[in-house]
Motif scaffolding. Structure first.
Motif, PDB file in Angstrom:
ATOM      1  N   UNK A 137      -0.438 -42.783  -0.473  1.00 52.93           N
ATOM      2  CA  UNK A 137       0.625 -41.819  -0.769  1.00 52.93           C
ATOM      3  C   UNK A 137       0.204 -40.929  -1.929  1.00 52.93           C
ATOM      4  N   UNK A 138       0.427 -39.654  -1.764  1.00 54.35           N
ATOM      5  CA  UNK A 138       0.085 -38.701  -2.829  1.00 54.35           C
ATOM      6  C   UNK A 138       1.304 -37.831  -3.129  1.00 54.35           C
ATOM      7  N   UNK A 139       1.362 -37.380  -4.372  1.00 56.43           N
ATOM      8  CA  UNK A 139       2.353 -36.367  -4.748  1.00 56.43           C
ATOM      9  C   UNK A 139       1.570 -35.249  -5.408  1.00 56.43           C
ATOM     10  N   UNK A 140       1.519 -34.108  -4.728  1.00 59.28           N
ATOM     11  CA  UNK A 140       0.721 -32.981  -5.211  1.00 59.28           C
ATOM     12  C   UNK A 140       1.660 -32.002  -5.901  1.00 59.28           C
ATOM     13  N   UNK A 141       1.341 -31.663  -7.135  1.00 60.47           N
ATOM     14  CA  UNK A 141       2.221 -30.767  -7.875  1.00 60.47           C
ATOM     15  C   UNK A 141       1.388 -29.766  -8.692  1.00 60.47           C
ATOM     16  N   UNK A 142       2.075 -28.805  -9.325  1.00 61.71           N
ATOM     17  CA  UNK A 142       1.429 -27.850 -10.238  1.00 61.71           C
ATOM     18  C   UNK A 142       2.557 -27.165 -10.997  1.00 61.71           C
ATOM     19  N   UNK A 143       2.232 -26.561 -12.141  1.00 62.41           N
ATOM     20  CA  UNK A 143       3.259 -25.863 -12.925  1.00 62.41           C
ATOM     21  C   UNK A 143       3.931 -24.788 -12.063  1.00 62.41           C
ATOM     22  N   UNK A 144       5.208 -24.572 -12.353  1.00 62.66           N
ATOM     23  CA  UNK A 144       5.984 -23.628 -11.531  1.00 62.66           C
ATOM     24  C   UNK A 144       5.399 -22.206 -11.537  1.00 62.66           C
ATOM     25  N   UNK A 145       4.964 -21.726 -12.737  1.00 62.68           N
ATOM     26  CA  UNK A 145       4.411 -20.368 -12.841  1.00 62.68           C
ATOM     27  C   UNK A 145       3.172 -20.208 -11.971  1.00 62.68           C
TER      28      UNK A 145
END
Ligand code: DC
Length: 214
Positions: A137-145
Motif C-alpha cells: 500500500x502506498x500513499x503518494x502526496x506532494x505540497x498543494x502548490x
C-alpha cells in the motif's frame, strides 16, 4: 489479495502516472477508481442532478452503472475534464454512492480482466476500504502548490486558457472536500508507505516504490 497494490493520494500527486508505470512493470491490471467516480459525476451532471440535493438519485445511478459496467466506459475523453473531477469529488461525499460501487471495485481487483495476474488500484480509499488486506500500500502526496503547478502546466500544454490562481483555487476546493469529508476522508492506510513527490521525479518515486515491492 496477494497480488494487489494500492496507491492512494490527492489530485495531481503523481499517483496516476506511478500506478500506471507499476502496473506495466508487473503486467498487472490498472484500475483508476477515480474514473468510476468521474463517470458517476458526469452522469449526474448530464441528468442535471445536484449531488448535494439528490444523493439518493445519484446512488441509484451509481448502482445501475456498476451493474452495467463495461471497461470501455473508462475510455471516454470527457472523464479527464475538470468538470468531471469536481463532480466526482462531489458525488464521492456520500456513503451510499461509495457503497454502490464497492463490490465492482473489489471484483475488478480480485479478478482482474484480461487474465492479468494482479491489479494496481489508484484512488483515495483503495488501501483503507476497497482492499485493506492488500500486501503493498502506498500513499503518494506532494505540497498543494506543487500539485496545482503540475495541473496548471498540464492544462496549458493541452491548450487550455486558464490562470494559475483558478487552478490553485480548484485544487484547494477539491482537497478540502476529499480530505475533510465525514465519509471516508482521504488518508493513508496505517500500514501504507508514504511517498512525497514534492521534490522527487516520477522515476525516483517509481524506483523507491518498486524497491519496496520486490
Ligand atoms: O483521482 P481523481 O482525481 O480522478 O478522482 C476524482 C475525484 O473522485 C476525487 O476528487 C475524489 C473522488 N474519488 C474518491 O472519492 N474515491 C476514490 N477511490 C477515487 C476518487
Amino acid at each position: 489479495m496477494n497480488n494487489i497494490i494500492t496507491i492512494d493520494g490527492p489530485a495531481a500527486s503523481g499517483k496516476g502516472t506511478l500506478a500506471r508505470k507499476i502496473a506495466d512493470h508487473f503486467d498487472y491490471f490498472y484500475l483508476d477508481t477515480g474514473k468510476i467516480y468521474r463517470l458517476i459525476g458526469l452522469q449526474a451532471h448530464q441528468a442535471k442532478l445536484i449531488p448535494e440535493d439528490n444523493p439518493d438519485d445519484v446512488a441509484i445511478m451509481a448502482k445501475t452503472l456498476s451493474q452495467n459496467f463495461d471497461l470501455t466506459m473508462m475510455d471516454n475523453p470527457e472523464l479527464k475534464s475538470d468538470l468531471a473531477g469536481q463532480m466526482a469529488s462531489r458525488v464521492g461525499q456520500f456513503q451510499h454512492v461509495r457503497d454502490a460501487i464497492l463490490d465492482l471495485q473489489r471484483h475488478l481487483a480480485v479478478h482482474p480482466p484480461a487474465n492479468k495476474k494482479g491489479a494496481v488500484l489508484d484512488g483515495r480509499d483503495c488501501g483503507t476500504v476497497i482492499c485493506p488486506e492488500a500486501p503493498y500500500k502506498f500513499f503518494v502526496t506532494a505540497d498543494q502548490d506543487i500539485r496545482a503547478k503540475r495541473r496548471f502546466d498540464e492544462l496549458k500544454l493541452r491548450g487550455d486558457d486558464i490562470d494559475f490562481e483558478t487552478v490553485l483555487a480548484d485544487m484547494k476546493e477539491r482537497d478540502d472536500r476529499d480530505f475533510n469529508r465525514s465519509v471516508v476522508p482521504t488518508k493513508p492506510a496505517d500500514d501504507a508507505i508514504i511517498i512525497d513527490t514534492t521534490n522527487m521525479s516520477i522515476d525516483q518515486a517509481f524506483s523507491k516504490m518498486i524497491k519496496s515491492i520486490d
